[in-house]
Write a protein that holds these residues in place. Sequence first.
Motif, short mmCIF file in Angstrom:
data_model
loop_
_atom_site.label_atom_id
_atom_site.label_comp_id
_atom_site.label_asym_id
_atom_site.label_seq_id
_atom_site.Cartn_x
_atom_site.Cartn_y
_atom_site.Cartn_z
N VAL A 23 38.37 42.52 37.75
CA VAL A 23 39.04 41.22 37.96
C VAL A 23 39.96 40.89 36.79
CG1 VAL A 23 38.66 38.74 38.17
CG2 VAL A 23 37.25 40.33 39.47
N VAL A 24 39.48 41.10 35.56
CA VAL A 24 40.30 40.79 34.38
C VAL A 24 41.55 41.65 34.35
CG1 VAL A 24 40.38 40.93 31.87
CG2 VAL A 24 38.40 39.91 32.98
N ALA A 25 41.43 42.94 34.66
CA ALA A 25 42.59 43.83 34.65
C ALA A 25 43.62 43.40 35.69
CB ALA A 25 42.14 45.26 34.91
N THR A 26 43.15 43.05 36.87
CA THR A 26 44.07 42.60 37.93
C THR A 26 44.77 41.31 37.53
OG1 THR A 26 42.60 43.56 39.59
CG2 THR A 26 44.24 41.99 40.36
N GLY A 27 44.00 40.37 36.99
CA GLY A 27 44.58 39.10 36.56
C GLY A 27 45.56 39.27 35.42
N ALA A 28 45.23 40.15 34.48
CA ALA A 28 46.10 40.37 33.33
C ALA A 28 47.45 40.96 33.74
CB ALA A 28 45.42 41.29 32.32
N VAL A 29 47.40 41.95 34.62
CA VAL A 29 48.65 42.56 35.10
C VAL A 29 49.48 41.53 35.86
CG1 VAL A 29 49.63 44.27 36.68
CG2 VAL A 29 47.71 44.90 35.19
N GLY A 30 48.81 40.77 36.70
CA GLY A 30 49.52 39.75 37.47
C GLY A 30 50.12 38.67 36.61
N VAL A 81 46.38 37.00 45.91
CA VAL A 81 45.87 37.81 47.03
C VAL A 81 45.23 39.09 46.52
CG1 VAL A 81 46.53 39.12 49.08
CG2 VAL A 81 47.50 36.85 48.69
N THR A 82 45.89 39.76 45.58
CA THR A 82 45.37 41.02 45.04
C THR A 82 44.03 40.80 44.33
OG1 THR A 82 47.62 41.85 44.73
CG2 THR A 82 45.87 42.99 43.55
N THR A 83 43.92 39.72 43.58
CA THR A 83 42.66 39.42 42.88
C THR A 83 41.52 39.23 43.87
OG1 THR A 83 43.86 38.37 41.06
CG2 THR A 83 41.53 37.85 41.27
N LEU A 84 41.78 38.53 44.96
CA LEU A 84 40.76 38.33 45.98
C LEU A 84 40.35 39.66 46.62
CD1 LEU A 84 42.20 35.14 47.71
CD2 LEU A 84 40.19 35.25 46.23
N LEU A 85 41.31 40.52 46.90
CA LEU A 85 41.02 41.82 47.49
C LEU A 85 40.22 42.70 46.53
CD1 LEU A 85 44.44 42.59 49.23
CD2 LEU A 85 42.29 41.92 50.33
N VAL A 86 40.59 42.68 45.27
CA VAL A 86 39.87 43.48 44.27
C VAL A 86 38.44 42.98 44.11
CG1 VAL A 86 39.74 44.02 41.79
CG2 VAL A 86 41.92 44.25 43.01
N TYR A 87 38.26 41.67 44.09
CA TYR A 87 36.92 41.10 43.99
C TYR A 87 36.05 41.55 45.17
CZ TYR A 87 33.12 37.69 43.97
OH TYR A 87 31.89 37.10 43.98
N GLY A 88 36.58 41.43 46.38
CA GLY A 88 35.83 41.85 47.55
C GLY A 88 35.48 43.33 47.49
N TRP A 89 36.41 44.15 47.04
CA TRP A 89 36.19 45.59 46.94
C TRP A 89 35.12 45.92 45.91
CZ3 TRP A 89 37.29 48.59 42.53
CH2 TRP A 89 37.10 49.97 42.69
N VAL A 90 35.21 45.33 44.71
CA VAL A 90 34.27 45.69 43.66
C VAL A 90 32.87 45.17 43.96
CG1 VAL A 90 34.55 43.68 42.10
CG2 VAL A 90 34.10 45.95 41.15
N VAL A 91 32.76 44.05 44.67
CA VAL A 91 31.44 43.55 45.08
C VAL A 91 30.81 44.51 46.09
CG1 VAL A 91 30.27 41.75 46.42
CG2 VAL A 91 31.81 41.12 44.56
N ARG A 92 31.61 44.99 47.03
CA ARG A 92 31.08 45.95 48.01
C ARG A 92 30.64 47.24 47.34
NH1 ARG A 92 35.44 44.03 51.03
NH2 ARG A 92 36.73 45.81 50.43
N ARG A 93 31.40 47.69 46.35
CA ARG A 93 31.08 48.95 45.67
C ARG A 93 29.85 48.83 44.78
NH1 ARG A 93 34.88 53.05 45.03
NH2 ARG A 93 33.14 54.06 43.92
N THR A 94 29.71 47.73 44.08
CA THR A 94 28.65 47.61 43.07
C THR A 94 27.40 46.90 43.56
OG1 THR A 94 29.64 45.57 42.20
CG2 THR A 94 30.30 47.66 41.16
#
Length: 277
Positions: free
Chosen positions: A10-17, A40-53
């Motif tokens: 999440v931090v990496a996505t937010g920082a780049v954005g 939008v990208t932050t929300l997608l990344v959050y959903g993805w990383v929650v599913r993975r971890t």
Amino acid sequence: MRVLKQVLAVVATGAVGSRAVAAVQDDPWLTLLLGTATAVTTLLVYGWVVRRTERRDATELARAGAGARIARGTLTGCAMFTVVIVIIALLGGYHVHGVGPVTGVVGLFGFMAAAAVTEEVLFRGLLFRLVEERLGTWLSLLVTGVLFGLIHLANPDANLWGATAVTIEAGFLLAACYAATRTLWVPIGLHFGWNFAAAGIFSVVVSGNGESTGLLDASMSGPTLLSGGDFGPEASLCTVLAGLVLTVVFLGLAHRRGRIVPRRRPVDAPAADVTVS
């Protein structure tokens, strides 16, 4: 390791954005585009990383009813700030001189959307939720609320009182909002509505980040406890009191809905068998 992976994603996505948005901040339409894309990208990344971890769907971002929840949160945030600024104006601390350029509103919409989504996903979606699992709702609200206030010390015109005010009126409030609703959509809307009303409509300083050019051409004056000084109205005593009231309301809702999580107690080790001979 799970927490680290989630936070880093999440931090990496937010920082780049945020860097991309900062690079085009002089162009309101590009700011709107990149700010919305970051959200939008932050929300997608959050959903993805929650599913993975966590091996689950991020139900706190369920699509069903998302629009209504965002709208409800946004209206609440806008209404809260409007009430605060009207009180400050009646006390002589806020002055409207005219109307500002519409393009300023466009850029601020994108900027505030990115900020609201990134901060809510990180502080309420991850930190509050994960700390709550072990320490319970009350301690998680305290810990994450203080952390939320402390990060605002990095802002250009920040000071200790401003960070303390943000802890109370935003850190605690937004955590209480999440506890009551168990969805990220409402606190995201509340956070966005507050920030957009402050910068995009009333053109005041937001969290010590300098002047904003929104819908109204306005200025502030008076003692810091009224106007908030260089930090903006968020350091006003009026805002702190309003935030406290709404925090109590949300915590009351959380209690009535049975959504206050108790602190996890350590499991006592079984007593050793004693044989008497």
